[in-house]
Design an enzyme around this catalytic site. Structure first.
Site, PDB file in Angstrom:
ATOM      1  N   ASP A 113     -52.486 -31.804 -15.300  1.00 22.89           N
ATOM      2  CA  ASP A 113     -52.330 -32.503 -14.088  1.00 22.89           C
ATOM      3  C   ASP A 113     -53.387 -31.759 -12.459  1.00 22.89           C
ATOM      4  O   ASP A 113     -53.647 -32.935 -12.539  1.00 22.89           O
ATOM      5  CB  ASP A 113     -52.086 -33.635 -14.074  1.00 22.89           C
ATOM      6  N   ASP A 165     -49.545 -33.829  -6.386  1.00 22.28           N
ATOM      7  CA  ASP A 165     -50.289 -35.125  -6.730  1.00 22.28           C
ATOM      8  C   ASP A 165     -50.657 -35.351  -5.243  1.00 22.28           C
ATOM      9  O   ASP A 165     -51.563 -36.656  -5.351  1.00 22.28           O
ATOM     10  CB  ASP A 165     -49.735 -36.183  -7.775  1.00 22.28           C
TER      11      ASP A 165
HETATM   12  N1  GLY Z   1     -51.027 -37.474 -13.645  1.00 18.29           N
HETATM   13  C1  GLY Z   1     -49.273 -37.694 -14.671  1.00 18.29           C
HETATM   14  C2  GLY Z   1     -49.860 -38.188 -15.278  1.00 18.29           C
HETATM   15  O1  GLY Z   1     -51.258 -37.999 -16.131  1.00 18.29           O
HETATM   16  O2  GLY Z   1     -49.609 -39.065 -16.285  1.00 18.29           O
END
Ligand code: GLY
Length: 372
Positions: A153, A97
């Site tokens: 994600d 992320d």
């Molecule tokens: N990227 C983690 C979530 O969407 O909770």
């Protein structure tokens, strides 16, 4: 449909009216806002400054700065951006992320102000993400034992790789992004246009080992936020690469989302969850709306109208039913849900849901917006 809906104009005005109090509360914290408890900002639950959502608060500030030109937003975005530098020094806690964290904080700063320090921070983060690429064709999501884990994600994290290739004229970043996106088409996107949350690969061979349940209801179910990540992520991939397969994938996921969302246009946390309890996720609606607004610009006029219309319904439902417009509550959305089975983060505030809501409203109004 009105091209600049009145309700959205009013929503932007109300957001701007709330923000001075929200920023003042943020300045009193030694963390970047994530959620709200008893009217006060709270940090992410783990990872400290490396918490994955920490780019979204400054990103909201940048979108508001782009939309209004108001310097207070720039100052608050910069304050958070500088706090984020500590995350680079805490490398063991960083994860895939880094795309979310720096693409829309420092990346937007550079886009709006030409700040060279921000440019370097963003390219550095892109290198960290590229370093997580497994040559079997996927980007490793998390740390610890999760050597072969990839999650949907990450389709949004790829944006920083396209950006880095465009900025440095070095195709390596984009090529990694495309390898990952092609793996996602092969192993995450189901025949019915829904997306898995997690796929576990053998990190040595790339063979698929498992597709466990993630933050949705169960294995094989349809986690709504994951659908949002997929549909927006593939739309971004299509814009940066011009590849028809990414556009087609985004459309399949979007069409499925529209069919699944229900008459209230407030997405359930999982489109295959039991009828009771009713668990909503506002983040899913806001993310999907932004993805559909992106898609609307990439398709023919008729399809564009369909996606814009759906995006407007999603955002309007949030604005009219799930935003707390009072100044006592520093966030916007009230029904964000971290994971179906985690009762403690159900129907709460989340700064990333707010970010996408702001981006969506600004886009509906044709305001200048920073693009992923
Ligand atoms: N990227 C983690 C979530 O969407 O909770």
């Amino acid at each position: 449909m009105d091209n600049k809906p009145q309700w959205a104009q009013e929503a932007l005005e109300k957001i701007c009216r709330k923000m001075p109090a929200a920023m003042e509360k943020a300045r009193q914290c030694d963390f970047i806002p994530y959620t709200v408890s008893e009217g006060q900002w709270q940090p992410g639950p783990i990872d400290g400054i490396c918490w994955w959502t920490n780019g979204f608060w400054p990103a909201s500030m940048w979108q508001l700065y782009a939309a209004t030109g108001e310097e207070a937003y720039l100052r608050e975005a910069r304050r958070a951006e500088e706090m984020l530098d500590a995350a680079f020094a805490d490398f063991p806690h960083l994860h895939h992320d880094v795309g979310f964290m720096w693409r829309i904080s420092t990346g937007f700063d550079y886009e709006l102000t030409g700040n060279q320090t921000s440019w370097a921070r963003t390219v550095f983060a892109a290198n960290l993400l590229a370093g997580r690429f497994n040559p079997n064709g996927f980007i490793r999501a998390w740390n610890g034992e999760c050597t072969g884990w990839a999650i949907i994600d990450c389709m949004m994290n790829l944006s920083i790789l396209y950006w880095a290739s465009e900025q440095t004229r070095d195709p390596r970043f984009r090529l990694i992004a495309q390898r990952h996106a092609d793996t996602v088409i092969r192993h995450f996107i189901r025949d019915d246009g829904t997306a898995e949350h997690i796929v576990i690969f053998d990190p040595e061979t790339g063979a698929v080992l498992d597709k466990p349940g993630g933050q949705g209801y169960a294995p094989g179910s349809v986690w709504s936020r994951g659908q949002g990540w997929a549909l927006y992520g593939f739309a971004i991939a299509a814009r940066h690469t011009g590849e028809a397969r990414y556009l087609e994938t985004s459309r399949r996921v979007a069409d499925n989302f529209i069919a699944a969302v229900g008459e209230d246009w407030l997405p359930d946390c999982d489109f295959r969850q039991p009828k009771s309890p009713i668990i909503k996720d506002d983040c899913a609606g806001a993310i999907a709306a932004c993805g559909m607004l992106e898609l609307a610009e990439l398709v023919d006029e008729e399809a564009g109208r369909k996606y814009r219309d759906a995006a407007e319904k999603l955002l309007r439902a949030l604005a009219e039913q799930h935003v707390d417009w009072s100044e006592e509550y520093p966030a916007l959305l009230t029904h964000c849900t971290g994971a179906y089975h985690n009762e403690s983060d159900r129907h709460i505030a989340m700064t990333y849901g707010d970010y996408y809501f702001i981006e969506g409203v600004a886009r509906l109004l044709g305001k200048p917006v920073c693009r992923w």
